[in-house]
Write an enzyme that holds these catalytic residues in place. Sequence first.
Site, PDB file in Angstrom:
ATOM      1  N   PRO A  13       0.844  -1.190   0.000  1.00  0.00           N
ATOM      2  CA  PRO A  13       0.000   0.000   0.000  1.00  0.00           C
ATOM      3  C   PRO A  13       0.883   1.245   0.000  1.00  0.00           C
ATOM      4  CG  PRO A  13       0.046  -1.011   2.190  1.00  0.00           C
ATOM      5  CD  PRO A  13       0.795  -1.925   1.271  1.00  0.00           C
ATOM      6  N   MET A  14       0.598   2.189  -0.889  1.00  0.00           N
ATOM      7  CA  MET A  14       1.401   3.425  -0.935  1.00  0.00           C
ATOM      8  C   MET A  14       0.483   4.601  -1.246  1.00  0.00           C
ATOM      9  SD  MET A  14       4.926   2.250  -2.866  1.00  0.00           S
ATOM     10  CE  MET A  14       4.226   1.103  -4.024  1.00  0.00           C
ATOM     11  N   CYS A  96       2.681   2.758   9.807  1.00  0.00           N
ATOM     12  CA  CYS A  96       2.959   4.076   9.225  1.00  0.00           C
ATOM     13  C   CYS A  96       3.481   5.028  10.303  1.00  0.00           C
ATOM     14  CB  CYS A  96       1.705   4.652   8.579  1.00  0.00           C
ATOM     15  SG  CYS A  96       1.980   6.310   7.944  1.00  0.00           S
ATOM     16  N   ASN A 219       8.905  -7.365   4.148  1.00  0.00           N
ATOM     17  CA  ASN A 219       8.833  -6.155   3.318  1.00  0.00           C
ATOM     18  C   ASN A 219      10.017  -5.242   3.638  1.00  0.00           C
ATOM     19  OD1 ASN A 219       7.293  -3.060   3.792  1.00  0.00           O
ATOM     20  ND2 ASN A 219       7.570  -3.883   1.750  1.00  0.00           N
TER      21      ASN A 219
HETATM   22  C1  LIG Z   1       4.952   6.992  -1.268  1.00  0.00           C
HETATM   23  C2  LIG Z   1       4.744   5.904  -0.239  1.00  0.00           C
HETATM   24  C3  LIG Z   1       3.538   5.824   0.423  1.00  0.00           C
HETATM   25  C4  LIG Z   1       3.326   4.817   1.383  1.00  0.00           C
HETATM   26  N1  LIG Z   1       2.093   4.688   1.950  1.00  0.00           N
HETATM   27  C5  LIG Z   1       1.849   3.642   2.780  1.00  0.00           C
HETATM   28  C6  LIG Z   1       0.541   3.352   3.246  1.00  0.00           C
HETATM   29  O1  LIG Z   1      -0.429   4.011   2.875  1.00  0.00           O
HETATM   30  N2  LIG Z   1       0.371   2.309   4.103  1.00  0.00           N
HETATM   31  C7  LIG Z   1       1.422   1.517   4.495  1.00  0.00           C
HETATM   32  O2  LIG Z   1       1.227   0.568   5.261  1.00  0.00           O
HETATM   33  N3  LIG Z   1       2.668   1.754   4.047  1.00  0.00           N
HETATM   34  C8  LIG Z   1       2.890   2.762   3.182  1.00  0.00           C
HETATM   35  N4  LIG Z   1       4.136   2.928   2.652  1.00  0.00           N
HETATM   36  C9  LIG Z   1       5.198   1.981   3.018  1.00  0.00           C
HETATM   37  C10 LIG Z   1       5.212   0.808   2.028  1.00  0.00           C
HETATM   38  O3  LIG Z   1       4.001   0.085   2.096  1.00  0.00           O
HETATM   39  C11 LIG Z   1       6.390  -0.138   2.324  1.00  0.00           C
HETATM   40  O4  LIG Z   1       6.218  -0.671   3.612  1.00  0.00           O
HETATM   41  C12 LIG Z   1       7.737   0.582   2.277  1.00  0.00           C
HETATM   42  O5  LIG Z   1       7.840   1.408   1.135  1.00  0.00           O
HETATM   43  C13 LIG Z   1       8.889  -0.427   2.293  1.00  0.00           C
HETATM   44  O6  LIG Z   1       8.827  -1.282   1.178  1.00  0.00           O
HETATM   45  P1  LIG Z   1       9.773  -1.041  -0.130  1.00  0.00           P
HETATM   46  O7  LIG Z   1      11.166  -0.872   0.364  1.00  0.00           O
HETATM   47  O8  LIG Z   1       9.571  -2.261  -0.965  1.00  0.00           O
HETATM   48  O9  LIG Z   1       9.278   0.219  -0.783  1.00  0.00           O
HETATM   49  C14 LIG Z   1       4.363   3.921   1.697  1.00  0.00           C
HETATM   50  C15 LIG Z   1       5.573   4.016   1.012  1.00  0.00           C
HETATM   51  C16 LIG Z   1       5.765   4.986   0.049  1.00  0.00           C
HETATM   52  C17 LIG Z   1       7.080   5.035  -0.703  1.00  0.00           C
END
Ligand SMILES: Cc1cc2nc3c(=O)[nH]c(=O)nc-3n(C[C@H](O)[C@H](O)[C@H](O)COP(=O)(O)O)c2cc1C
Length: 341
Positions: A13-14, A96, A219
Amino acid sequence: MPNTFEHKISIAPMVDKTDKHFRFFARLLTKKTLLYTEMITAQAIINGDRKRLLDFDSIENPLALQIAASNPEELYQAVKLAEDWDYDEINLNAGCPSDRVSGNMMGACLMAYPDLIFEMLSAMKSATNKPITVKHRIGISSSKVTSPFMPYGEFKDYDQLVEFINIINKANPVRNIIHARIAILEGLSPKENREIPPLDYELVYKLKEDTPKANIEINGGIKDLDQIKEHLNHVDSVMIGREAYSNPVFMAKFDSLYDYKHPVSLTRRSIIEDFIPYIENLERSGENAHLALSHTLGLFQNMPGSSQWKRLISTPSRGSKSQLLREALSSLPQDILDKEI
Ligand SMILES: Cc1cc2nc3c(=O)[nH]c(=O)nc-3n(C[C@H](O)[C@H](O)[C@H](O)COP(=O)(O)O)c2cc1C
């Protein structure tokens, strides 16, 4: 009845990224991967424009709805209301670190209150038959939040993490998605909180060994298929965030984990051609086609044509975006467009 699907990999989720347009686009690249909504607060679901917040195209399934909440009653209500939509899974955000989210007692700061997370997961379970999951970190540190579970503002200890899992998992979530770094609640921006606290994959592997009944998804910082396969030797599944967004072609590799082969071979050309009708539909209904296209910015990542593509889709123009995509198909490097991805 909940839908059933085999699960090995998900797209994280992002906020501002994994909206319905991105998810439609992602589905052209991977049929099997579990997708997530952006985080939506329980209050927004209860008081907001639910149709706008929760509507999606069935092509996006399997799809999980992520909710941020601070109390079980609101969460119960939000999950009940979301029952009118065909989500495959409902996820609680306990990871978060943003000030806004923590200030409202949501997200990672919930980790200081495992009993509350247990109650929240239990409330979700009583509101739906769908699988319930929770996304959290390996710990938190805070100069402001203290609790009986975390009297000194520090939750970094491995035994404490095992205790945390044992408490929250009494609610039987079907999966714990663990971002393998702690969250530092004050002093770091959300972006820094995704980069500065070091990743500790070994700790998550050990957690899987010591709590074998927990279904653990790892993750954080995962960038290629070999890394994914290595993680799958230790934990149940993996979640990919930024790399899938910034280099979407990466997603085309995910279905191989399920031994699923797309009926036709995927190329950047086939993806763009399949996206054109979607963009046309948006244009017909007056929706923001520019926003939808912005999610494809990385389609030519590290390839000739990348800057041309970025320029094409990000230059504001009043003309038709679908026409622009058709023109791009003749002006971009043809060998790259037709290369299997
Ligand atoms: C722009 C952005 C928005 C994010 N929004 C959320 C979110 O809404 N909910 C959540 O649980 N994590 C959020 N995250 C964290 C990601 O879900 C993930 O845990 C984090 O980016 C680490 O994984 P990665 O290294 O593969 O990106 C967000 C990350 C980014 C970059």
